[in-house]
Design a protein around this motif. Structure first.
Motif, mmCIF file in Angstrom:
data_model
loop_
_atom_site.group_PDB
_atom_site.id
_atom_site.type_symbol
_atom_site.label_atom_id
_atom_site.label_comp_id
_atom_site.label_asym_id
_atom_site.label_seq_id
_atom_site.Cartn_x
_atom_site.Cartn_y
_atom_site.Cartn_z
ATOM 1 N N GLU A 31 8.821 -0.284 -2.287
ATOM 2 C CA GLU A 31 9.509 -0.295 -1.000
ATOM 3 C C GLU A 31 9.006 0.875 -0.159
ATOM 4 O O GLU A 31 8.885 2.005 -0.646
ATOM 5 C CB GLU A 31 11.022 -0.165 -1.208
ATOM 6 N N VAL A 32 8.709 0.620 1.107
ATOM 7 C CA VAL A 32 8.246 1.667 2.013
ATOM 8 C C VAL A 32 9.341 1.972 3.026
ATOM 9 O O VAL A 32 9.911 1.060 3.641
ATOM 10 C CB VAL A 32 6.959 1.241 2.756
ATOM 11 N N VAL A 33 9.656 3.250 3.189
ATOM 12 C CA VAL A 33 10.652 3.683 4.171
ATOM 13 C C VAL A 33 9.992 4.672 5.128
ATOM 14 O O VAL A 33 8.991 5.306 4.802
ATOM 15 C CB VAL A 33 11.867 4.331 3.479
ATOM 16 N N GLY A 34 10.570 4.798 6.318
ATOM 17 C CA GLY A 34 9.947 5.644 7.330
ATOM 18 C C GLY A 34 9.132 4.784 8.277
ATOM 19 O O GLY A 34 9.512 3.656 8.604
ATOM 20 N N ILE A 35 7.981 5.265 8.688
ATOM 21 C CA ILE A 35 7.160 4.499 9.626
ATOM 22 C C ILE A 35 6.394 3.387 8.905
ATOM 23 O O ILE A 35 6.186 3.436 7.697
ATOM 24 C CB ILE A 35 6.163 5.406 10.381
ATOM 25 N N ASP A 36 5.989 2.393 9.648
ATOM 26 C CA ASP A 36 5.197 1.287 9.118
ATOM 27 C C ASP A 36 3.819 1.813 8.716
ATOM 28 O O ASP A 36 3.167 2.502 9.512
ATOM 29 C CB ASP A 36 5.044 0.214 10.202
ATOM 30 N N PRO A 37 3.360 1.518 7.493
ATOM 31 C CA PRO A 37 2.027 1.986 7.070
ATOM 32 C C PRO A 37 0.913 1.596 8.039
ATOM 33 O O PRO A 37 -0.081 2.322 8.167
ATOM 34 C CB PRO A 37 1.831 1.292 5.709
ATOM 35 N N LYS A 38 1.081 0.491 8.741
ATOM 36 C CA LYS A 38 0.042 0.017 9.664
ATOM 37 C C LYS A 38 -0.202 1.001 10.800
ATOM 38 O O LYS A 38 -1.298 1.032 11.370
ATOM 39 C CB LYS A 38 0.430 -1.344 10.238
ATOM 40 N N THR A 39 0.803 1.819 11.125
ATOM 41 C CA THR A 39 0.645 2.760 12.236
ATOM 42 C C THR A 39 -0.303 3.916 11.908
ATOM 43 O O THR A 39 -0.777 4.600 12.813
ATOM 44 C CB THR A 39 2.012 3.337 12.671
ATOM 45 N N VAL A 40 -0.538 4.144 10.616
ATOM 46 C CA VAL A 40 -1.473 5.211 10.228
ATOM 47 C C VAL A 40 -2.655 4.675 9.418
ATOM 48 O O VAL A 40 -3.516 5.449 8.980
ATOM 49 C CB VAL A 40 -0.752 6.318 9.416
ATOM 50 N N THR A 41 -2.707 3.365 9.225
ATOM 51 C CA THR A 41 -3.803 2.782 8.442
ATOM 52 C C THR A 41 -5.108 2.804 9.222
ATOM 53 O O THR A 41 -5.139 2.476 10.406
ATOM 54 C CB THR A 41 -3.471 1.320 8.050
ATOM 55 N N GLN A 42 -6.167 3.232 8.566
ATOM 56 C CA GLN A 42 -7.499 3.186 9.154
ATOM 57 C C GLN A 42 -8.526 3.083 8.029
ATOM 58 O O GLN A 42 -8.284 3.529 6.916
ATOM 59 C CB GLN A 42 -7.767 4.421 10.005
ATOM 60 N N LYS A 43 -9.628 2.486 8.333
ATOM 61 C CA LYS A 43 -10.654 2.267 7.316
ATOM 62 C C LYS A 43 -11.447 3.540 7.096
ATOM 63 O O LYS A 43 -12.218 3.977 7.953
ATOM 64 C CB LYS A 43 -11.593 1.131 7.764
ATOM 65 N N TYR A 44 -11.277 4.156 5.945
ATOM 66 C CA TYR A 44 -12.076 5.320 5.582
ATOM 67 C C TYR A 44 -13.471 4.851 5.177
ATOM 68 O O TYR A 44 -13.624 3.834 4.503
ATOM 69 C CB TYR A 44 -11.458 6.037 4.377
ATOM 70 N N LYS A 45 -14.469 5.628 5.568
ATOM 71 C CA LYS A 45 -15.825 5.322 5.094
ATOM 72 C C LYS A 45 -15.878 5.590 3.596
ATOM 73 O O LYS A 45 -15.432 6.641 3.135
ATOM 74 C CB LYS A 45 -16.849 6.210 5.807
ATOM 75 N N PRO A 46 -16.409 4.664 2.811
ATOM 76 C CA PRO A 46 -16.462 4.865 1.355
ATOM 77 C C PRO A 46 -17.578 5.822 0.965
ATOM 78 O O PRO A 46 -18.459 6.142 1.768
ATOM 79 C CB PRO A 46 -16.739 3.459 0.824
ATOM 80 N N SER A 47 -17.544 6.259 -0.264
ATOM 81 C CA SER A 47 -18.601 7.114 -0.779
ATOM 82 C C SER A 47 -19.904 6.333 -0.867
ATOM 83 O O SER A 47 -19.921 5.158 -1.215
ATOM 84 C CB SER A 47 -18.226 7.635 -2.167
ATOM 85 N N SER A 48 -20.996 7.005 -0.557
ATOM 86 C CA SER A 48 -22.310 6.362 -0.674
ATOM 87 C C SER A 48 -22.934 6.656 -2.018
ATOM 88 O O SER A 48 -24.010 6.168 -2.345
ATOM 89 C CB SER A 48 -23.248 6.859 0.441
ATOM 90 N N GLY A 49 -22.243 7.501 -2.811
ATOM 91 C CA GLY A 49 -22.766 7.871 -4.127
ATOM 92 C C GLY A 49 -22.261 6.951 -5.199
ATOM 93 O O GLY A 49 -21.991 5.773 -4.984
#
Length: 375
Positions: A268-286
Motif C-alpha cells: 500500500e502506498v500513502v502520501g503522494i502518487d508515485p507517478k508524480t516522482v517517477t522518471q526513467k533513470y538511465k541504466p548502468s552501461s557496465g
C-alpha cells in the motif's frame, strides 16, 4: 500495516527533517518501534569517500534529521557503516568526506566503523547460499536498526535501495565471495541470506537526489524530489525501483526476498502518487563481467588479494591485533605473530589498531596493477 510505503515530496535537502517527519507520520511514526533507552543503529549508505553532491552516499541532512528524531522518540542513536573499498582506513575517510563524521560530532552521536567494531558469526536459518555469515557486531548490539539508503542504479542488481544497503554489515571477504558467485540471481539470494539475519525495523530512503547511469558509485546525480519510508525494506524497494523505471521483478534482491516470504509485491502506498516522482533513470552501461560464466568470475576475482601481513621487524608483540581480531586469525608462532590467511576476513582491524604500525598490506600482482592504474 507493515508493508505500507509512504512517499513525500521533498525538493530540497534543507527540508529533510520536516519531510521525514511527514513520511514517518503516514506509516505510524518512530515510537511504534523505539522504546525509551533503545540503542538505535542508523545505517546510511557510505559506500566511498565522495561528497554529498555526488549522490553516492546518503545525504548528511537525512542522517542528522534521523539522529534528532530518534532522540525525540527516546532512543539513543548511533551511526555505522563499512565502506565498500578494499583498503584500510577507507570507511573512516568515507565518513569524513561524505559529511557523516561532521553529523556525528554535531549531534554528539557515536560513529561506528563496522570494519573495526568486530564481527560475529551467525547461523542463517533457511539460507539459500550462505548458511553462516559474519556480520558487524554493531548490528547485533543494536536494539533497533534503521536503514537510510540512497536510491541508485546498480550494475549487478539494476537498483540498490533499502535491502542492499545492509551489505555494508559484511566483512570485505564475504562481500567478495558473494560477488564471485558471478550470477545476478545467486547474488540476490546471498544478499537476502544477510537480510534475513540483519533485517532493519525501518527504512527511510533518500530519494531527493538519486543516481542514474553507472551506479552505485560512478553514475550521475538525478533529482527525484522525494523522501520514502516503510517498516518493510522489501516493500519500499518494490516502490523505489518502480519510481526509477525498473521492474521490481527484475531486481534480484527483491525477487529473492519475495521468494523467502519477505515484503509485498503490491504494498500500500500513502502520501503522494508515485507517478508524480517517477522518471526513467538511465541504466548502468557496465555489468559485462556479470554476463561471463561464473567460473571465469571466480578465477579472475581470486587473483585480486589485499590481505594484512605483520611486519615482524616493527612488531613489538603487544598483542593488540590478536585481541581485536574477531575471527581469531592471529597466532604467536616461533616468537612472532602471524595472520592465518584462510581465516582472515579482511576487516583490517589489526592494521588500524596496531600501535606500532606493524601491519602491512600484502597485495597480489593483480591488486598491484589495479591500484597502480587507479592512482
Amino acid at each position: 500495516m507493515v508493508d505500507k510505503v509512504s512517499i513525500v515530496k521533498c525538493d530540497n535537502y534543507s527540508h529533510s527533517k520536516e519531510c521525514i517527519i511527514e513520511a514517518l507520520s503516514l506509516i505510524g511514526g518512530l515510537k511504534s518501534i523505539i522504546s525509551e533507552g533503545d540503542r538505535v543503529l542508523l545505517k546510511p549508505n557510505v559506500l566511498a569517500a565522495r561528497k554529498p553532491e555526488d549522490a553516492v552516499t546518503t545525504h548528511p541532512s537525512i542522517v542528522a534529521a534521523m539522529c534528532e528524531l530518534v532522540k525525540d522518540a527516546g532512543g539513543i542513536p548511533v551511526i555505522g557503516d563499512g565502506a565498500g573499498i578494499t583498503r584500510p582506513g577507507a570507511t573512516a575517510h568515507a565518513f569524513k568526506v561524505s559529511g557523516i563524521e561532521a553529523v556525528a560530532k554535531s549531534q554528539g552521536v557515536q560513529l561506528l566503523n563496522f570494519q573495526t567494531e568486530g564481527y560475529v558469526e551467525m547461523e542463517v536459518p533457511g539460507a539459500m547460499r550462505f548458511p553462516k555469515l559474519h556480520i558487524s557486531k554493531a548490528i547485533t548490539d543494536a536494539d533497533v536498526i534503521i536503514s537510510l539508503p540512497k536510491i541508485k542504479t546498480h550494475e549487478l542488481t539494476y537498483y540498490t535501495g533499502a535491502v542492499k544497503n545492509m551489505f555494508g554489515a559484511l566483512p570485505l571477504k564475504t562481500r567478495k565471495e558473494m560477488h564471485l558467485l558471478g550470477d545476478r540471481k545467486l547474488f540476490g539470494e546471498a544478499v537476502i541470506d544477510l537480510y534475513s539475519i540483519a533485517k532493519p525495523h525501518l527504512a527511510v530512503m533518500d530519494a531527493v537526489v538519486g543516481m542514474e547511469g553507472n551506479g552505485p558509485a560512478h553514475g550521475n546525480p538525478i533529482k527525484t524530489g522525494a523522501i520514502m519510508a516503510s517498516y518493510d525494506c522489501v516493500s519500499l524497494d518494490v516502490i523505489g525501483s518502480g519510481i526509477m523505471g525498473v521492474d521490481p521483478m527484475q531486481v534480484p534482491t527483491t525477487v529473492a526476498a519475495l521468494k523467502r516470504g519477505f515484503g509485498s509485491r503490491n504494498p500500500e502506498v500513502v502520501g503522494i502518487d508515485p507517478k508524480t516522482v517517477t522518471q526513467k533513470y538511465k541504466p548502468s552501461s557496465g555489468g559485462i563481467l556479470f554476463s561471463l560464466p561464473p567460473f571465469v568470475m571466480r578465477f579472475f576475482g581470486r587473483q585480486f588479494e589485499m590481505k594484512p601481513k605483520i611486519n615482524t621487524s616493527k612488531c613489538v608483540l603487544c598483542g593488540a591485533c590478536a585481541m581485536n581480531c574477531s575471527v581469531k586469525a592471529i597466532d604467536e608462532i616461533d616468537d612472532h605473530l602471524k595472520i592465518n590467511k584462510d581465516k582472515c576476513i579482511m576487516c583490517y582491524c589489526c592494521r588500524e589498531l596496531c600501535p606500532a604500525n606493524a601491519v602491512d598490506i600484502d597485495m597480489s600482482l593483480v591488486a598491484k596493477v589495479i591500484t597502480t592504474v587507479k592512482r
